[in-house]
Design an enzyme around this catalytic site. Structure first.
Site, mmCIF file in Angstrom:
data_model
loop_
_atom_site.group_PDB
_atom_site.id
_atom_site.type_symbol
_atom_site.label_atom_id
_atom_site.label_comp_id
_atom_site.label_asym_id
_atom_site.label_seq_id
_atom_site.Cartn_x
_atom_site.Cartn_y
_atom_site.Cartn_z
ATOM 1 N NE ARG A 20 0.027 -2.377 11.830
ATOM 2 C CZ ARG A 20 0.216 -1.615 10.747
ATOM 3 N NH1 ARG A 20 0.956 -0.507 10.838
ATOM 4 N NH2 ARG A 20 -0.335 -1.924 9.593
ATOM 5 C CD GLU A 70 -6.042 -0.838 -3.706
ATOM 6 O OE1 GLU A 70 -7.051 -0.266 -4.144
ATOM 7 O OE2 GLU A 70 -5.364 -0.399 -2.750
#
Lengths: 227, 183
Positions: free
Chosen positions: B70, B107
């Site tokens: 993006r 994560e």
């Protein structure tokens, strides 16, 4: 100035990949009617095309042996040449009433938005599976080995929109064909597909579902590497 | 732009209203900040780019580095407008030719960001662009790549910041410019 005839007479990297003889390459190139090269569509002698072509780097054997990869990242390092690409596409499309530019992930994301911004159109990313949130439709397409899928947000497109599809390069046309399908399924009219680089179609079939394809330059040759 | 409310440019409200928040994407508990709806509004998209261009055009930026994917939507229009090079920072094995990489934490596990050797030179003044800053891990990896080749990272620019994740503290002291906060 490179023309289609010149490409037929020089070693064509894509045909070398397939083990074609030069005669087979000539036959396939003549049968293909799908590609419009900028040099034959009002841009003959335009020095910008040479600047664009010169700025593209060829990386041999990437991503695998035999493929002469057309690397546009070197074009992006040349702000003048990058701007030429956008200017040429904008000049072509600004009066065609395009309401939507669809760019294929990921290099279509680099060329599509500047064009969309300049012509006042929406930009829609066409993405690999699982990346887009919300309601999506997907279309499968063939790779050399296996299949992949392209997704589009179904809420992004209204019926009867006039769409342009952008990617950095067209090889077999499989990805562009999937893009056209997605847009048509959502009710848009695909006006044209546009790419910076176009490989000659070795299969001799038009896989772009009857839609015109506009290409700025032919593949750069490895011996012409200026970097 | 990342200052207090009184200074907020009127265009920012229009941009903020176009961002779509999608709950539980890509997994439960995440409120996904979807910027594709900003790209569907030509005025909001143009305003986003204009705000960054106005900030950076006189800062002598020679390279805009955009983070896949993006960051590729916002970086190139900024680069074109300010006359800078655009350098894509990519997931592993996408860039042909010689690259360097920087690992960063997810994560669960690690990932890598790659950059072409030779794209950025010592002395280049760089801007790093992504759509959003969360923990700051990816942006930190981007800063590291640029500094390793001798560039000076002037600033990081993101459309959206999730301030509760404190990504701002992980930018090696580099300033962050953002347009919209999501709390």
């Amino acid at each position: 100035m490179i023309t289609i005839r010149a490409i037929i007479n020089t070693a064509n990297p894509f045909s070398l990949l397939l083990g074609h003889t030069q005669t087979q390459t000539q036959a396939h190139a003549r049968v293909s009617e799908c590609e419009m090269f900028a040099v034959e569509n009002g841009l003959q002698g335009d020095p910008r095309l040479k600047a664009i072509s010169d700025a593209i780097r060829v990386i041999p054997h990437f991503p695998k042996t035999g493929i002469m990869f057309q690397d546009i990242t070197t074009l992006l390092l040349d702000p003048v040449a990058f701007k030429h690409v956008v200017d040429i596409f904008v000049d072509r499309y600004k009066h065609m009433n395009i309401s939507l530019v669809a760019g294929v992930e990921a290099r279509g994301f680099i060329f599509g938005p500047p064009i969309a911004l300049a012509i006042g159109a929406k930009f829609i990313p066409l993405r690999k599976p699982g990346k887009l949130p919300g309601k999506v439709i997907s279309e499968e397409y063939e790779l050399e080995y296996g299949r992949d899928r392209l997704e589009m947000s179904v809420e992004a497109v209204k019926a009867d929109e006039r769409a342009l599809v952008i990617d950095d390069l067209v090889a077999t046309g499989g990805t562009l064909s999937a893009s056209i399908s997605l847009l048509e399924r959502a009710g848009a009219e695909v006006v044209e597909c546009a790419c910076v680089v176009g490989l000659p179609k070795f299969k001799g079939q038009c896989k772009l579902k009857g839609k015109p394809l506009y290409v700025l330059v032919e593949p750069s040759q490895f011996d012409d590497l200026t970097l | 732009m990342s200052g207090n409310k009184e200074e907020e440019d009127p265009r920012i409200h229009g941009i903020k209203t176009k961002i779509r928040v999608v709950p539980d994407f890509p997994k439960k508990g995440i409120m996904f900040q979807d910027i594709t709806t900003v790209l569907l509004d030509p005025k909001a998209f143009k305003d986003t780019i204009d705000l960054f261009v106005e900030r950076y055009r006189d800062k002598n930026i020679s390279v805009v580095a955009g983070i896949e994917a993006r960051g590729f939507l916002f970086g190139p229009p900024i680069a074109l407008a300010i006359g800078a090079k655009f350098v894509p920072l990519r997931k592993p094995k996408k860039l042909p030719g010689e690259t360097i990489f920087e690992e960063y934490e997810l994560e669960y596990g690690n990932d890598r960001l790659e950059m072409h050797i030779g794209a950025v030179e010592a002395g280049d003044r760089a801007l790093v662009v992504d759509d959003l800053i969360a923990t700051g891990g990816t942006l930190c990896a981007a800063i590291n790549l640029l500094e390793r080749v001798g560039a000076e990272v002037v600033e990081c620019a993101c459309v959206i910041e999730l301030p509760e994740l404190q990504g701002r503290q992980r930018l090696k002291g580099k300033p962050l410019c953002m347009l919209v906060e999501y709390r």
